[in-house]
Write a protein that holds these residues in place. Structure first.
Motif, short mmCIF file in Angstrom:
data_model
loop_
_atom_site.label_atom_id
_atom_site.label_comp_id
_atom_site.label_asym_id
_atom_site.label_seq_id
_atom_site.Cartn_x
_atom_site.Cartn_y
_atom_site.Cartn_z
N ASN A 29 15.22 40.71 -26.68
CA ASN A 29 14.69 41.20 -27.96
C ASN A 29 13.69 40.22 -28.58
O ASN A 29 13.50 40.20 -29.79
N ASP A 30 13.02 39.42 -27.73
CA ASP A 30 12.03 38.44 -28.22
C ASP A 30 12.65 37.46 -29.19
O ASP A 30 12.00 36.98 -30.12
N TYR A 31 13.92 37.15 -28.96
CA TYR A 31 14.66 36.21 -29.80
C TYR A 31 14.66 36.63 -31.28
O TYR A 31 14.73 35.79 -32.18
N GLY A 32 14.58 37.93 -31.52
CA GLY A 32 14.61 38.43 -32.90
C GLY A 32 13.30 38.26 -33.64
O GLY A 32 13.27 38.35 -34.87
N PHE A 33 12.21 38.05 -32.91
CA PHE A 33 10.92 37.84 -33.57
C PHE A 33 10.54 39.01 -34.48
O PHE A 33 9.93 38.81 -35.53
N SER A 34 10.92 40.21 -34.10
CA SER A 34 10.57 41.38 -34.92
C SER A 34 11.30 41.38 -36.25
O SER A 34 10.90 42.10 -37.18
N TRP A 35 12.36 40.58 -36.39
CA TRP A 35 13.11 40.53 -37.65
C TRP A 35 12.42 39.66 -38.70
O TRP A 35 12.78 39.72 -39.88
N LEU A 36 11.48 38.81 -38.29
CA LEU A 36 10.79 37.98 -39.28
C LEU A 36 9.94 38.85 -40.19
O LEU A 36 9.24 39.75 -39.73
N PRO A 37 9.97 38.61 -41.49
CA PRO A 37 9.11 39.37 -42.41
C PRO A 37 7.63 39.16 -42.07
O PRO A 37 7.24 38.09 -41.61
N ARG A 38 6.83 40.18 -42.27
CA ARG A 38 5.40 40.10 -42.05
C ARG A 38 4.66 40.01 -43.38
O ARG A 38 4.99 40.72 -44.33
N VAL A 39 3.69 39.13 -43.43
CA VAL A 39 2.87 39.00 -44.62
C VAL A 39 1.87 40.15 -44.65
O VAL A 39 1.11 40.34 -43.70
N ASP A 40 1.90 40.92 -45.74
CA ASP A 40 0.98 42.06 -45.84
C ASP A 40 0.02 41.93 -47.02
O ASP A 40 -0.64 42.88 -47.41
N GLY A 41 -0.06 40.74 -47.60
CA GLY A 41 -0.95 40.52 -48.72
C GLY A 41 -0.86 39.09 -49.20
O GLY A 41 -0.22 38.25 -48.57
N ASP A 42 -1.49 38.83 -50.31
CA ASP A 42 -1.51 37.50 -50.90
C ASP A 42 -0.35 37.37 -51.87
O ASP A 42 -0.34 38.00 -52.93
N TYR A 43 0.63 36.53 -51.51
CA TYR A 43 1.80 36.32 -52.36
C TYR A 43 1.81 34.91 -52.96
O TYR A 43 2.85 34.43 -53.39
N SER A 44 0.65 34.25 -52.98
CA SER A 44 0.57 32.98 -53.68
C SER A 44 0.76 33.24 -55.18
O SER A 44 0.59 34.36 -55.66
#
Length: 916
Positions: A361-376
C-alpha cells in the motif's frame, strides 16, 4: 529559511551561540541581540573581551548599539543595498578568499545561455510572468549549463524550479534542504565550469556585474549612512576574514520580516562565502530565534507545506505526488545527501502507520494529507476574514494581538463558528468577542469560544530546540493546577477520542486516522521530582514520542526492552520498511534505552561541549565544518582549526563531529555518473546541495537567483537603484477594505515605521502583560521618535501622539530620543519612528496595538509579512473615545515587607499602596 537553505543546503543557524566567542568580528544586522536574546549575548561580549570588533547596523540606536564598537544607522528596508555594497567592495578590492571560493562555491559554474540579469532588464530577471507576477525559472534560463552537448536540458522536469504553481507552498520545503522538491537533480554535477572564473556567464562574472552598481556612493544615498561608515564596516569585515580570522553575521526578525527578507539573508550568505567564513569557528550566520523552540516547530513540523525533517508535504493535483515512487523521484535528488530521500519518507511512514504501512500500500503514502492551497497564516486569516473557515484550534499563539494587521485576524475570528484557545491567560485571541474596542457588540458575534487552560512551562516536559539547532529536554517540576493541562495532553487525548469515534469505519478517508500509531501512555504512573505520583491522568510519555522521532530498527529486538532497537543515527535508516523514524534530522537523539541525549548536561574539556544537549544533524555544532579545512584536509590555520583529515587514521577528526563522511579522503573524486554521496568529492563540504558546493547563485529562490534592492511595499521613496520597479514584483497582496495598502512611493504617509521588541516584554504580551513586575518596568505603549520629528509635529516627550497608516490609527506615549535620527535620502529628509509590539487590549497592562497598523503582504518564498518597514503619519494628541481598561486586576503584593537577606537593588520596586 530558504535564504540559508538555498545558499548552503540547510535553513538553520550554521554555528552555535557559544561559538560567537571565537569570532574576530561580528556584524549584527536585523538583530538587537543584547535586548532580545540577552542570555546568549554573553558570548559576543566574551568575544569583545578577547579583542573582537562588534558592529551594529540598524535603524535605531539601542542598548545593543551602546556596547558595540561601531554603530551605523541605516534606513529601514535598505539592508540589501548595504550588504550588496559589501559584496561589491569585497569583489572590486580583491578581498575575497580565493582558495576557499574556487574550491567550495559555485563561482565557476556557467549559467545557461539566455539568462538575463536584473542589470540587463532594469530590475527584473529573465522569465518574469507579468500576468501572474511570478518568475518561470525554466523560461528565464536560470539553470546551470550542462557538459556534453553544451545545451541545457530540454524537458526541464527537474532542471530548474518553477516559481509558482497552483499547489505551490511558500518555500518552507527549502528550510532545511536547499529546495529538495524543486532543485535541479540533473545539471548540477554535470554543470559546465570555468576554473579561471573568466567566462562571461560563470557565476563569478555574473556576480560582479550584478553588484557593480552598489558603490559606496549609492549605498550612502539609498541607506542614509555616510560613505565613511560604510567603508569602515567593509574594511573591518575584510580584515577579520581569511585564513587566520573569521567574522560572524547575526540576524533576527529585523531581516526576516520584509518582503525581501529571504534575499537579505541570501546576500549575507553570498558575503560569507566570498569571505570564507562558512563552516569555520567564529564564522557562519547566526539566525537568532526569539522563541524557546521556534526552530523545533519548523523541524518537526508545524508548517502546512512540510513533513518532519523538511520533507515536502504531498500536493493535491500534482501527478508526481499520486504515488510514493513518483513523489520520491520528483522530491529527492540523485546526488548529495538528499539522494537518501526514500529512506527518510519510508521511515517516516512506518513511524506514523506502523504495521499498517506495507510495500503493497505504498507504506500508507496515500493517507498523508495533500496540500490543495495556501494555508500559511496570512492567506488563511485573509480567507477566514472573508468567511471561508468554519473552526480553528489555537495553541501557543495570539493572532488577535500579534498577527500583522491584527484587525484582519480579529475579523477572521469573528467569522468562525467555533474557536478553541489553549493558553495560560485569556489573551486577545480569547477575548476578541467582548473586549476588542473596534469590534461590533458581543451580541452580534456568533463565534463560540472554548478556552482551555494550559499548563505553564514548569508544569510540563518535552524537548525544546533552540536557535543553534540544539535539542534540550525540559523536565516537569510540578503538576499543573486545577484543570490546566499540557498541550501534549490535550492533543494526545483529542487523538484518542477521535480514533474511538471513528473506530470500525471502512470509509477510505478515515483510514489515515485509524491506522495512525497513537500509543504513548506511561508504562508506570509518572512521578514528580519529589517522588510523589502525578495526579494528572492521561498525560503522554513524551520520551516515547522522542524515541519514535529518533527511530527504530523494526527487524531487531533489543533484549533490554523487548522492543525494536533504537537506531544510533539516520545513517541506519532504510527504505525497505525495516526502519521507522519520526524525523530523520533528529535521529541519534535517543540512541539507546535510558539515554536521552537531549537531557545530557555534561561539561567536558572539549570547547564544543558535545555532551550538552544534542544538535541536529548528528550532533554537529558547526554546519559544513569540512570547510574549516583546506581542500587537502588541513586546517586553514592553527588558530581556526576545527575538523581536519588525519592521514594516519584515514578519517576526519577534530573538536566537532565532522559534517561529512568520516572516511571520505580529501582527494576522493567521483566516477562519471556517480549518484548519492558517491557523487560528492572530498573537497565539497555542502553535502545537502546536489553538487556539494555553497551557492553564490541559486535558481531555487522564487524572486530571483541573486538579491537586489527593492523598496518596502510602503515607502515614501521610489527605488533609486531600479526606478522602473519600486518594490519586489513577486509580492503577494491580500486585497480588501480591512487591508488597504499605501503603495510605494506614497506621499500621504511620509514617515517610516518599524516595530521592535523590549527585553521586559515577550512577543505580543500574552505572558508578560499579565505579570505585574514586568508591567512595572515597562508600563504602557510608547513610540520612539527623533527630536527633529517631534519638533516638526509639535510632539512633546512623555505626551500623547497618534500614528496612522492606511489600515488604522493608534495612540502612544511619545519617547523623544536621540536613538532615532532623520536620514537624508535622495536629497529628502526621511523620518523614522519605532514601535514596540507588546501591547493590545487584554491583560493587566493594556494599550494600543502596533500590529493594528501593519499590513497583510507576503513575500513569495515563505509568506512573511513586512512589519519592519511601513509608511505612516504622526501627529500630537490622543484618539477620541473611551480609554482601554485592563481585563484582569493588577496583582497585589503579597506583602509590603522587604524580602529578607536580599540587597536593596534586588527588592521589588513597588512602593506602599502599589497595586491597590
Amino acid at each position: 529559511m530558504p535564504g540559508l537553505g538555498a545558499s548552503f543546503g540547510r535553513g538553520a543557524a550554521t554555528n552555535y551561540q557559544q561559538d560567537m566567542a571565537n569570532s574576530d568580528c561580528i556584524l549584527f544586522m536585523g538583530s538587537n541581540m543584547a535586548e532580545a536574546q540577552p542570555v546568549g549575548f554573553r558570548w559576543p561580549m566574551e568575544a569583545k573581551e578577547r579583542g573582537a570588533t562588534l558592529i551594529h547596523v540598524d535603524p535605531r540606536f539601542t542598548r545593543m548599539s551602546a556596547v558595540c564598537d561601531l554603530y551605523v544607522g541605516i534606513r529601514s528596508g535598505s539592508d540589501i543595498a548595504f550588504l550588496g555594497g559589501l559584496v561589491n567592495y569585497v569583489l572590486t578590492h580583491d578581498r575575497w578568499f580565493h582558495e576557499y571560493v574556487q574550491a567550495y562555491t559555485n563561482a565557476s559554474t556557467i549559467i545557461e545561455e539566455g539568462f538575463r540579469d536584473s542589470e540587463d532588464l532594469a530590475g527584473l530577471f529573465s522569465g518574469f510572468d507579468q500576468q501572474h507576477d511570478s518568475y518561470d525559472a525554466k523560461r528565464g534560463h536560470w539553470g546551470f549549463e550542462e557538459s556534453g552537448s553544451g545545451q541545457p536540458e530540454q524537458d526541464g522536469s527537474q532542471h530548474t524550479p518553477q516559481a509558482k504553481s497552483s499547489h505551490d507552498g511558500q518555500g518552507h520545503s527549502m528550510d532545511g534542504s536547499a529546495e529538495p522538491s524543486t532543485s535541479p537533480s540533473k545539471g548540477t554535477t554535470n554543470a559546465q565550469h570555468d576554473p579561471t572564473l573568466q567566462h562571461p556567464r560563470c557565476v563569478m562574472q555574473i556576480l560582479r556585474r550584478h553588484f557593480a552598481r552598489y558603490t559606496p556612493e549609492v549605498v550612502s544615498q539609498v541607506c542614509g549612512c555616510t560613505q565613511e561608515h560604510f567603508l569602515r564596516v567593509a574594511e573591518l569585515l575584510c580584515t577579520h576574514s581569511g585564513r587566520e580570522r573569521t567574522t560572524c553575521i547575526a540576524y533576527a526578525l529585523g531581516w526576516t520580516q520584509h518582503t525581501t527578507g529571504v534575499q537579505i539573508i541570501r546576500t549575507a550568505g553570498i558575503l560569507q562565502l566570498l569571505l570564507g567564513n562558512m563552516g569555520r569557528p567564529g564564522g557562519g550566520i547566526m539566525a537568532l530565534r526569539g522563541h524557546s523552540t521556534i526552530q523545533g516547530a519548523t523541524d518537526i513540523s508545524t508548517l502546512y507545506d512540510t513533513l518532519p525533517g523538511y520533507l515536502p508535504q504531498p500536493a493535491a493535483h500534482d501527478p508526481a505526488h499520486e504515488e510514493l515512487s513518483s513523489y520520491i523521484e520528483s522530491s529527492g535528488m540523485s546526488t548529495g545527501y538528499w539522494a537518501n530521500f526514500s529512506k527518510f519518507i519510508v521511515s517516516l511512514l512506518k513511524a506514523w502507520y506502523g504495521d499498517a504501512a506495507t510495500p503493497e500500500n505504498d507504506y500508507g503514502f496515500s493517507w498523508l494529507p495533500r496540500v490543495d492551497g495556501d494555508y500559511s497564516q496570512l492567506a488563511y486569516f485573509d480567507r477566514m476574514a472573508k468567511g471561508g473557515v468554519k473552526g480553528y484550534f489555537l495553541a501557543g499563539q495570539n493572532p488577535a494581538g500579534g498577527g500583522p494587521n491584527a484587525n484582519v485576524h480579529r475579523a477572521g475570528l469573528r467569522n468562525l463558528e467555533w474557536l478553541v484557545v489553549l493558553d495560560w491567560f485569556e489573551t486577545e485571541s480569547a477575548l476578541f468577542w467582548k473586549n476588542d474596542p473596534n469590534a461590533p457588540p458581543p451580541s452580534e458575534i456568533g463565534t463560540e469560544v472554548f478556552f482551555i487552560p494550559a499548563a505553564a512551562a514548569q508544569e510540563k516536559e518535552g524537548s525544546l530546540t533552540n536557535t543553534q539547532r540544539l535539542i534540550q529536554w525540559h523536565r516537569k517540576a510540578i503538576d499543573p493546577s486545577g484543570d490546566c493541562r499540557s498541550d501534549a495532553w490535550f492533543f494526545y487525548n483529542l487523538g484518542k477520542r477521535l480514533k474511538e469515534l471513528y473506530a470500525g469505519s471502512t470509509d477510505p478517508k478515515d483510514q489515515a486516522l485509524l491506522n495512525l500509531t497513537w500509543d504513548y501512555d506511561f508504562d508506570e504512573p509518572p512521578r514528580l521530582p519529589d517522588g510523589t505520583l502525578s495526579r494528572i491522568e492521561g498525560e503522554p510519555d513524551l520520551e516515547k514520542v522522542l524515541m519514535e522521532i529518533n527511530g527504530h530498527r523494526l527487524d531487531e529486538i533489543d533484549p533490554r526492552t523487548g522492543r525494536p532497537r533504537l537506531v544510533s543515527g539516520y545513517s541506519e535508516l532504510k527504505d525497505d520498511g525495516t526502519t521507522a523514524c519520526g524525523c530523520w534530522i533528529y535521529s541519534g537523539v535517543f540512541p539507546e534505552p535510558g539515554r536521552n541525549r537531549a537531557d545530557e548536561r555534561k561539561i567536558t574539556d572539549n570547547p564544543v561541549q558535545p555532551e550538552w544537549g544534542y544538535a541536529w544533524p548528528n550532533n554537529v555544532r558547526v554546519l559544513y565544518n569540512r570547510a574549516s579545512a583546506d581542500p587537502e584536509g588541513r586546517p586553514w590555520s592553527e588558530r581556526k582549526k576545527l575538523v581536519w583529515w588525519d592521514s594516519e587514521k584515514r578519517r576526519w577528526v577534530g573538536d566537532d563531529k565532522p559534517d561529512f563522511e568520516l572516511e571520505k579522503p580529501p582527494d576522493y573524486q567521483p566516477a562519471p555518473g556517480a549518484t548519492g554521496m558517491a557523487a560528492i568529492a572530498g573537497t565539497q563540504p555542502f553535502i545537502t546541495k546536489a553538487d556539494g558546493l555553497g551557492w553564490l547563485y541559486s535558481p531555487g529562490v522564487k524572486d530571483g537567483p541573486l538579491p537586489m534592492h527593492y523598496e518596502p511595499v510602503e515607502s515614501p521613496l521610489g527605488n533609486l537603484l531600479y526606478p522602473k520597479h519600486d518594490t519586489n514584483p513577486t509580492v503577494r497582496f491580500f486585497e480588501g477594505p480591512l487591508n488597504q495598502i499605501a503603495h510605494t512611493p506614497t506621499a500621504d504617509y511620509p514617515v517610516v515605521a518599524t516595530t521592535f521588541r523590549l527585553t521586559e516584554h515577550y512577543l505580543s504580551g500574552p505572558m508578560s502583560r499579565f505579570n505585574s513586575w514586568l508591567n512595572e518596568l515597562q508600563p504602557e505603549m510608547f513610540a520612539e521618535l527623533s527630536y527633529e520629528l517631534a519638533a516638526e509635529r509639535g510632539i512633546v516627550h512623555g505626551g500623547w501622539m497618534t500614528i496612522q497608516t492606511a489600515r488604522g490609527r493608534i495612540e502612544a506615549r511619545a519617547m523623544v530620543t536621540r536613538r532615532l535620527r532623520p536620514f537624508v535620502v535622495e536629497g529628502r529628509v526621511i523620518h523614522q519612528i519605532g514601535l514596540p509590539f507588546h501591547w493590545a487590549f487584554a491583560g493587566e497592562s493594556v494599550g494600543s496595538n502596533a500590529n493594528d497598523l501593519t499590513a497583510l503582504v507576503a513575500d513569495p518564498n515563505v509568506s512573511m509579512h513586512e512589519s519592519k518597514a511601513f509608511a505612516c503619519q504622526v501627529q500630537a494628541g490622543r484618539l477620541e473615545g473611551p480609554a482601554l481598561h485592563p481585563t484582569v486586576p493588577t496583582a497585589h503584593w503579597p506583602t509590603l515587607d522587604p524580602i529578607p537577606d536580599t540587597p536593596a537593588s534586588a527588592q521589588p520596586e513597588g512602593r506602599l499602596g502599589h497595586g491597590k
